[in-house]
Scaffold this motif. Structure first.
Motif, PDB file in Angstrom:
ATOM      1  N   VAL A  95     -58.206  47.296  42.566  1.00  9.61           N
ATOM      2  CA  VAL A  95     -58.480  45.920  42.165  1.00  9.61           C
ATOM      3  C   VAL A  95     -59.143  45.170  43.451  1.00  9.61           C
ATOM      4  O   VAL A  95     -58.788  45.082  44.651  1.00  9.61           O
ATOM      5  N   GLY A  96     -60.265  44.614  43.268  1.00 11.75           N
ATOM      6  CA  GLY A  96     -61.129  44.002  44.290  1.00 11.75           C
ATOM      7  C   GLY A  96     -61.170  42.488  44.073  1.00 11.75           C
ATOM      8  O   GLY A  96     -61.722  42.403  42.981  1.00 11.75           O
ATOM      9  N   PHE A  97     -61.058  41.801  44.920  1.00 14.02           N
ATOM     10  CA  PHE A  97     -61.253  40.287  44.992  1.00 14.02           C
ATOM     11  C   PHE A  97     -62.537  39.785  45.743  1.00 14.02           C
ATOM     12  O   PHE A  97     -62.633  40.445  46.805  1.00 14.02           O
ATOM     13  N   SER A  98     -63.370  39.147  45.010  1.00 12.49           N
ATOM     14  CA  SER A  98     -64.646  38.597  45.927  1.00 12.49           C
ATOM     15  C   SER A  98     -65.388  39.771  46.603  1.00 12.49           C
ATOM     16  O   SER A  98     -65.751  40.778  45.831  1.00 12.49           O
ATOM     17  N   MET A  99     -65.493  39.745  47.678  1.00 12.20           N
ATOM     18  CA  MET A  99     -66.018  40.789  48.434  1.00 12.20           C
ATOM     19  C   MET A  99     -65.678  42.057  47.904  1.00 12.20           C
ATOM     20  O   MET A  99     -66.252  43.079  47.869  1.00 12.20           O
ATOM     21  N   GLY A 100     -64.335  42.061  47.829  1.00 12.98           N
ATOM     22  CA  GLY A 100     -63.701  43.307  47.604  1.00 12.98           C
ATOM     23  C   GLY A 100     -64.115  44.152  46.137  1.00 12.98           C
ATOM     24  O   GLY A 100     -63.892  45.477  46.071  1.00 12.98           O
ATOM     25  N   GLY A 101     -64.947  43.245  45.297  1.00  9.64           N
ATOM     26  CA  GLY A 101     -65.458  43.952  44.060  1.00  9.64           C
ATOM     27  C   GLY A 101     -66.471  44.897  44.468  1.00  9.64           C
ATOM     28  O   GLY A 101     -66.557  45.872  43.808  1.00  9.64           O
ATOM     29  N   GLY A 102     -67.066  44.674  45.619  1.00 11.80           N
ATOM     30  CA  GLY A 102     -67.924  45.498  46.085  1.00 11.80           C
ATOM     31  C   GLY A 102     -67.768  46.953  46.340  1.00 11.80           C
ATOM     32  O   GLY A 102     -68.323  47.975  46.150  1.00 11.80           O
ATOM     33  N   GLU A 103     -66.464  46.918  47.113  1.00 15.44           N
ATOM     34  CA  GLU A 103     -65.969  48.420  47.676  1.00 15.44           C
ATOM     35  C   GLU A 103     -65.362  49.089  46.391  1.00 15.44           C
ATOM     36  O   GLU A 103     -65.685  50.340  46.260  1.00 15.44           O
ATOM     37  N   VAL A 104     -65.183  48.436  45.177  1.00 12.34           N
ATOM     38  CA  VAL A 104     -64.550  49.119  44.011  1.00 12.34           C
ATOM     39  C   VAL A 104     -65.907  49.879  43.285  1.00 12.34           C
ATOM     40  O   VAL A 104     -65.829  50.753  42.850  1.00 12.34           O
ATOM     41  N   VAL A 105     -66.930  48.823  43.338  1.00 12.49           N
ATOM     42  CA  VAL A 105     -68.090  49.493  42.531  1.00 12.49           C
ATOM     43  C   VAL A 105     -68.786  50.541  43.456  1.00 12.49           C
ATOM     44  O   VAL A 105     -69.192  51.739  42.882  1.00 12.49           O
ATOM     45  N   ARG A 106     -68.774  50.364  44.544  1.00 14.09           N
ATOM     46  CA  ARG A 106     -69.546  51.244  45.633  1.00 14.09           C
ATOM     47  C   ARG A 106     -68.740  52.647  45.669  1.00 14.09           C
ATOM     48  O   ARG A 106     -69.243  53.765  45.577  1.00 14.09           O
ATOM     49  N   TYR A 107     -67.498  52.479  45.478  1.00 13.61           N
ATOM     50  CA  TYR A 107     -66.332  53.680  45.519  1.00 13.61           C
ATOM     51  C   TYR A 107     -66.767  54.391  44.238  1.00 13.61           C
ATOM     52  O   TYR A 107     -66.950  55.696  44.507  1.00 13.61           O
ATOM     53  N   LEU A 108     -66.945  53.928  43.053  1.00 17.11           N
ATOM     54  CA  LEU A 108     -67.162  54.694  41.875  1.00 17.11           C
ATOM     55  C   LEU A 108     -68.594  55.300  42.125  1.00 17.11           C
ATOM     56  O   LEU A 108     -68.748  56.569  41.371  1.00 17.11           O
ATOM     57  N   THR A 109     -69.662  54.636  42.609  1.00 13.91           N
ATOM     58  CA  THR A 109     -70.889  55.243  42.678  1.00 13.91           C
ATOM     59  C   THR A 109     -70.843  56.366  43.680  1.00 13.91           C
ATOM     60  O   THR A 109     -71.509  57.503  43.301  1.00 13.91           O
ATOM     61  N   ASN A 110     -70.122  56.367  44.950  1.00 13.33           N
ATOM     62  CA  ASN A 110     -70.340  57.439  45.663  1.00 13.33           C
ATOM     63  C   ASN A 110     -69.253  58.409  45.472  1.00 13.33           C
ATOM     64  O   ASN A 110     -69.610  59.556  46.043  1.00 13.33           O
ATOM     65  N   TYR A 111     -68.090  58.089  45.095  1.00 11.27           N
ATOM     66  CA  TYR A 111     -66.856  59.019  44.869  1.00 11.27           C
ATOM     67  C   TYR A 111     -66.632  59.425  43.534  1.00 11.27           C
ATOM     68  O   TYR A 111     -65.542  60.253  43.267  1.00 11.27           O
ATOM     69  N   GLY A 112     -67.252  58.793  42.421  1.00  5.69           N
ATOM     70  CA  GLY A 112     -66.817  59.013  41.039  1.00  5.69           C
ATOM     71  C   GLY A 112     -65.557  58.506  40.639  1.00  5.69           C
ATOM     72  O   GLY A 112     -64.637  57.639  41.587  1.00  5.69           O
ATOM     73  N   THR A 113     -64.831  58.881  39.391  1.00  3.98           N
ATOM     74  CA  THR A 113     -63.679  58.521  38.949  1.00  3.98           C
ATOM     75  C   THR A 113     -62.374  59.695  38.942  1.00  3.98           C
ATOM     76  O   THR A 113     -61.522  59.349  38.185  1.00  3.98           O
ATOM     77  N   GLU A 114     -62.801  60.579  39.706  1.00  5.24           N
ATOM     78  CA  GLU A 114     -61.645  61.797  39.587  1.00  5.24           C
ATOM     79  C   GLU A 114     -60.268  61.177  39.800  1.00  5.24           C
ATOM     80  O   GLU A 114     -59.218  61.641  39.094  1.00  5.24           O
ATOM     81  N   ARG A 115     -60.188  60.165  40.916  1.00 11.36           N
ATOM     82  CA  ARG A 115     -58.699  59.648  41.239  1.00 11.36           C
ATOM     83  C   ARG A 115     -58.584  58.392  40.817  1.00 11.36           C
ATOM     84  O   ARG A 115     -57.505  57.960  41.150  1.00 11.36           O
TER      85      ARG A 115
END
Length: 276
Positions: A95-115
Protein backbone atom coordinates in the motif's frame (compact mmCIF):
# COMPACT_ATOMS: atom_id res chain seq x y z
CA UNK A 1 13.80 -1.40 17.90
CA UNK A 2 13.38 -3.49 14.73
CA UNK A 3 15.56 -2.65 11.76
CA UNK A 4 16.31 -4.32 8.45
CA UNK A 5 19.65 -3.45 6.88
CA UNK A 6 19.74 -3.17 3.10
CA UNK A 7 23.16 -4.62 2.31
CA UNK A 8 22.59 -4.29 -1.44
CA UNK A 9 22.71 -0.50 -1.38
CA UNK A 10 25.68 1.72 -0.72
CA UNK A 11 26.24 2.41 2.94
CA UNK A 12 24.12 -0.52 4.15
CA UNK A 13 21.26 1.71 5.28
CA UNK A 14 19.18 0.49 8.24
CA UNK A 15 15.44 0.67 7.64
CA UNK A 16 13.21 1.08 10.70
CA UNK A 17 9.85 -0.69 10.75
CA UNK A 18 6.98 -1.58 13.05
CA UNK A 19 5.30 -4.97 12.77
CA UNK A 20 1.91 -5.56 14.39
CA UNK A 21 -0.80 -8.22 14.25
CA UNK A 22 -0.93 -11.55 12.48
CA UNK A 23 -2.32 -12.96 9.26
CA UNK A 24 -1.89 -11.74 5.70
CA UNK A 25 0.94 -9.16 5.59
CA UNK A 26 0.16 -5.61 4.54
CA UNK A 27 3.09 -3.22 4.04
CA UNK A 28 2.34 0.50 4.33
CA UNK A 29 4.67 2.91 2.49
CA UNK A 30 4.39 6.52 3.63
CA UNK A 31 4.41 9.71 1.64
CA UNK A 32 6.86 12.59 1.46
CA UNK A 33 8.06 14.15 3.76
CA UNK A 34 6.58 12.18 6.66
CA UNK A 35 7.20 8.80 8.29
CA UNK A 36 5.42 5.53 9.06
CA UNK A 37 3.45 7.34 11.79
CA UNK A 38 1.28 8.97 9.14
CA UNK A 39 -0.41 5.56 8.81
CA UNK A 40 -1.51 5.33 12.47
CA UNK A 41 -5.20 5.62 11.58
CA UNK A 42 -4.92 2.71 9.14
CA UNK A 43 -2.67 0.47 11.26
CA UNK A 44 -5.25 0.28 14.05
CA UNK A 45 -8.10 -0.61 11.71
CA UNK A 46 -6.13 -3.21 9.72
CA UNK A 47 -4.71 -4.98 12.77
CA UNK A 48 -8.17 -5.08 14.34
CA UNK A 49 -9.44 -6.71 11.14
CA UNK A 50 -6.93 -9.56 11.45
CA UNK A 51 -4.03 -8.43 9.25
CA UNK A 52 -0.32 -8.31 9.94
CA UNK A 53 0.61 -4.70 9.34
CA UNK A 54 4.17 -3.56 8.67
CA UNK A 55 4.87 0.17 8.36
CA UNK A 56 8.40 1.41 7.74
CA UNK A 57 10.34 4.65 7.37
CA UNK A 58 11.85 5.51 4.02
CA UNK A 59 15.63 6.01 4.18
CA UNK A 60 16.44 9.49 5.42
CA UNK A 61 13.06 9.85 7.15
CA UNK A 62 11.71 8.94 10.56
CA UNK A 63 14.00 6.54 12.39
CA UNK A 64 15.64 5.00 9.33
CA UNK A 65 19.26 5.56 8.48
CA UNK A 66 20.39 8.02 5.89
CA UNK A 67 23.07 8.40 3.28
CA UNK A 68 24.04 11.17 0.91
CA UNK A 69 23.30 10.21 -2.67
CA UNK A 70 20.86 7.40 -3.31
CA UNK A 71 17.18 8.32 -3.12
CA UNK A 72 16.18 7.21 -6.61
CA UNK A 73 13.33 4.75 -6.96
CA UNK A 74 15.56 1.77 -7.77
CA UNK A 75 17.26 2.26 -4.42
CA UNK A 76 14.01 2.88 -2.56
CA UNK A 77 12.50 -0.27 -4.08
CA UNK A 78 15.59 -2.19 -2.99
CA UNK A 79 14.92 -1.10 0.60
CA UNK A 80 11.40 -2.47 0.30
CA UNK A 81 12.75 -5.70 -1.16
CA UNK A 82 15.22 -6.00 1.73
CA UNK A 83 12.32 -5.68 4.16
CA UNK A 84 10.19 -8.29 2.37
CA UNK A 85 13.01 -10.82 2.01
CA UNK A 86 14.46 -10.10 5.44
CA UNK A 87 11.11 -10.92 7.05
CA UNK A 88 10.56 -13.74 4.54
CA UNK A 89 7.14 -12.44 3.58
CA UNK A 90 4.85 -13.83 0.91
CA UNK A 91 1.28 -13.11 -0.26
CA UNK A 92 2.02 -9.45 0.53
CA UNK A 93 -0.24 -6.46 -0.08
CA UNK A 94 1.72 -3.29 -0.83
CA UNK A 95 0.00 0.00 0.00
CA UNK A 96 1.72 3.15 -1.22
CA UNK A 97 0.63 6.66 -0.29
CA UNK A 98 1.66 9.59 -2.53
CA UNK A 99 5.40 9.16 -3.18
CA UNK A 100 5.06 5.62 -1.83
CA UNK A 101 3.17 4.63 -4.95
CA UNK A 102 6.48 4.87 -6.75
CA UNK A 103 8.05 2.20 -4.58
CA UNK A 104 5.07 -0.04 -5.30
CA UNK A 105 5.35 0.22 -9.07
CA UNK A 106 9.16 0.11 -9.19
CA UNK A 107 9.16 -2.93 -6.90
CA UNK A 108 6.91 -4.79 -9.33
CA UNK A 109 9.11 -3.68 -12.23
CA UNK A 110 12.37 -4.80 -10.61
CA UNK A 111 11.29 -7.78 -8.51
CA UNK A 112 8.06 -9.07 -10.00
CA UNK A 113 4.95 -10.38 -8.29
CA UNK A 114 6.21 -13.64 -6.77
CA UNK A 115 5.77 -12.35 -3.23
CA UNK A 116 2.98 -9.84 -3.95
CA UNK A 117 -0.74 -10.64 -4.15
CA UNK A 118 -2.31 -7.16 -4.32
CA UNK A 119 -1.33 -3.50 -4.30
CA UNK A 120 -3.03 -0.21 -3.44
CA UNK A 121 -2.19 3.30 -4.64
CA UNK A 122 -3.52 5.93 -2.24
CA UNK A 123 -3.38 9.61 -3.28
CA UNK A 124 -0.45 8.38 -5.31
CA UNK A 125 1.90 10.22 -7.67
CA UNK A 126 1.58 7.37 -10.16
CA UNK A 127 2.19 7.66 -13.03
CA UNK A 128 3.65 11.16 -13.53
CA UNK A 129 3.77 14.47 -11.62
CA UNK A 130 5.21 17.14 -13.95
CA UNK A 131 3.33 18.83 -16.75
CA UNK A 132 4.58 17.86 -20.21
CA UNK A 133 3.27 18.15 -23.75
CA UNK A 134 1.82 14.65 -23.43
CA UNK A 135 0.78 15.26 -19.80
CA UNK A 136 -0.99 18.64 -19.87
CA UNK A 137 -2.73 18.15 -16.52
CA UNK A 138 0.52 17.71 -14.59
CA UNK A 139 2.10 20.17 -12.18
CA UNK A 140 3.79 23.04 -14.10
CA UNK A 141 7.58 22.93 -13.94
CA UNK A 142 7.73 26.41 -12.43
CA UNK A 143 5.72 25.16 -9.45
CA UNK A 144 8.09 22.22 -8.99
CA UNK A 145 11.05 24.61 -9.26
CA UNK A 146 9.54 26.72 -6.48
CA UNK A 147 9.49 23.64 -4.23
CA UNK A 148 13.12 22.90 -5.04
CA UNK A 149 14.14 26.49 -4.32
CA UNK A 150 12.19 26.59 -1.06
CA UNK A 151 13.75 23.35 0.17
CA UNK A 152 17.20 24.74 -0.56
CA UNK A 153 16.67 28.19 0.95
CA UNK A 154 14.28 27.68 3.90
CA UNK A 155 13.08 24.11 4.21
CA UNK A 156 11.38 24.67 7.57
CA UNK A 157 9.30 27.59 6.33
CA UNK A 158 8.24 25.54 3.32
CA UNK A 159 7.25 22.56 5.45
CA UNK A 160 5.23 24.78 7.79
CA UNK A 161 2.95 25.81 4.92
CA UNK A 162 3.11 22.58 2.93
CA UNK A 163 0.96 20.57 5.29
CA UNK A 164 -1.80 23.15 5.27
CA UNK A 165 -2.07 22.52 1.54
CA UNK A 166 -1.68 18.79 2.23
CA UNK A 167 -5.02 18.86 4.08
CA UNK A 168 -6.60 21.90 2.35
CA UNK A 169 -6.50 23.58 5.74
CA UNK A 170 -7.65 27.17 6.10
CA UNK A 171 -9.36 29.37 8.66
CA UNK A 172 -12.68 28.49 7.04
CA UNK A 173 -12.00 24.80 6.49
CA UNK A 174 -10.22 22.96 9.26
CA UNK A 175 -10.32 19.31 8.18
CA UNK A 176 -7.57 18.48 10.69
CA UNK A 177 -6.54 20.02 13.98
CA UNK A 178 -3.65 22.41 14.46
CA UNK A 179 -2.12 19.69 16.62
CA UNK A 180 -2.02 17.42 13.56
CA UNK A 181 -0.23 20.13 11.59
CA UNK A 182 2.24 20.59 14.42
CA UNK A 183 2.89 16.84 14.64
CA UNK A 184 3.48 16.59 10.90
CA UNK A 185 5.87 19.54 11.01
CA UNK A 186 7.87 17.90 13.79
CA UNK A 187 8.18 14.68 11.78
CA UNK A 188 8.99 16.38 8.48
CA UNK A 189 11.46 18.86 9.94
CA UNK A 190 13.25 16.01 11.69
CA UNK A 191 13.99 14.24 8.40
CA UNK A 192 17.35 14.61 6.72
CA UNK A 193 17.48 17.87 4.78
CA UNK A 194 19.44 16.21 2.01
CA UNK A 195 17.07 13.22 1.87
CA UNK A 196 14.08 15.57 1.73
CA UNK A 197 15.53 17.35 -1.29
CA UNK A 198 16.66 14.24 -3.15
CA UNK A 199 13.44 12.31 -2.50
CA UNK A 200 11.50 15.29 -3.85
CA UNK A 201 13.62 15.15 -6.97
CA UNK A 202 12.71 11.47 -7.36
CA UNK A 203 8.95 11.94 -7.16
CA UNK A 204 9.03 15.11 -9.24
CA UNK A 205 10.96 13.66 -12.18
CA UNK A 206 10.25 9.93 -12.48
CA UNK A 207 7.90 8.88 -15.28
CA UNK A 208 6.20 5.59 -14.37
CA UNK A 209 3.95 5.43 -17.42
CA UNK A 210 6.07 2.72 -19.16
CA UNK A 211 5.93 0.64 -15.97
CA UNK A 212 2.16 0.50 -15.53
CA UNK A 213 2.13 -2.69 -17.60
CA UNK A 214 4.10 -4.36 -14.80
CA UNK A 215 1.24 -3.86 -12.34
CA UNK A 216 -0.58 -7.11 -13.03
CA UNK A 217 -1.93 -7.99 -9.58
CA UNK A 218 -5.32 -6.69 -8.37
CA UNK A 219 -4.93 -2.98 -7.66
CA UNK A 220 -6.91 -0.52 -5.57
CA UNK A 221 -6.67 3.14 -6.60
CA UNK A 222 -8.03 5.80 -4.22
CA UNK A 223 -7.76 9.55 -4.71
CA UNK A 224 -9.50 12.69 -3.49
CA UNK A 225 -11.09 14.99 -6.04
CA UNK A 226 -9.87 18.02 -4.05
CA UNK A 227 -6.21 16.98 -3.96
CA UNK A 228 -4.12 20.17 -4.30
CA UNK A 229 -0.78 18.37 -4.08
CA UNK A 230 -1.14 15.61 -6.69
CA UNK A 231 -3.84 16.54 -9.22
CA UNK A 232 -6.19 13.66 -9.85
CA UNK A 233 -6.04 13.99 -13.64
CA UNK A 234 -2.27 13.50 -13.80
CA UNK A 235 -2.30 10.62 -11.34
CA UNK A 236 -5.25 8.41 -10.44
CA UNK A 237 -7.18 8.94 -13.68
CA UNK A 238 -4.17 7.90 -15.75
CA UNK A 239 -3.27 5.05 -13.42
CA UNK A 240 -6.79 3.66 -13.70
CA UNK A 241 -6.49 3.71 -17.48
CA UNK A 242 -3.04 2.15 -17.57
CA UNK A 243 -3.40 -0.60 -14.95
CA UNK A 244 -5.46 -3.47 -16.29
CA UNK A 245 -6.81 -5.11 -13.14
CA UNK A 246 -7.91 -2.23 -10.93
CA UNK A 247 -10.78 -0.80 -8.97
CA UNK A 248 -10.83 2.97 -8.80
CA UNK A 249 -12.52 5.04 -6.10
CA UNK A 250 -12.77 8.81 -5.85
CA UNK A 251 -13.44 10.26 -2.40
CA UNK A 252 -15.49 13.40 -2.87
CA UNK A 253 -14.04 16.50 -1.27
CA UNK A 254 -10.95 14.71 -0.03
CA UNK A 255 -7.57 16.49 -0.01
CA UNK A 256 -4.17 14.88 -0.47
CA UNK A 257 -3.95 13.83 3.17
CA UNK A 258 -7.16 11.81 2.95
CA UNK A 259 -5.71 9.07 5.16
CA UNK A 260 -6.26 11.53 8.03
CA UNK A 261 -9.23 13.63 6.90
CA UNK A 262 -11.21 10.73 5.43
CA UNK A 263 -9.81 7.82 7.41
CA UNK A 264 -13.16 6.05 7.77
CA UNK A 265 -13.81 6.07 4.03
CA UNK A 266 -10.26 5.00 3.19
CA UNK A 267 -10.20 2.23 5.79
CA UNK A 268 -13.50 0.87 4.51
CA UNK A 269 -12.18 0.78 0.94
CA UNK A 270 -8.94 -0.86 2.03
CA UNK A 271 -10.68 -3.55 4.07
CA UNK A 272 -13.21 -4.31 1.35
CA UNK A 273 -10.34 -4.70 -1.11
CA UNK A 274 -8.25 -6.84 1.24
CA UNK A 275 -11.15 -9.09 2.14
CA UNK A 276 -12.01 -9.98 -1.45
Amino acid sequence: MPYITNTKSSGEVAIFYEDHGAGKPVILIHGWPLSHRSWDGQVTALVAAGYRVIAYDRRGFGRSGTEWNRYDYDTLASDLHALITGLNLSDVVLVGFSMGGGEVVRYLTNYGTERISKVALIASIIPLVPQKEDNPDGVPQEELDKITDALETDRLAFLKDFHKNFYNYSMLKKDVSEARLDADFIVASGASENATQKAAEAWATTDFRPELKNVTVPTLIVHGDSDNIVPIKTSAEQAAKGIINNEYHIIEGAPHGLNATHAFELNSLLLNFLNK
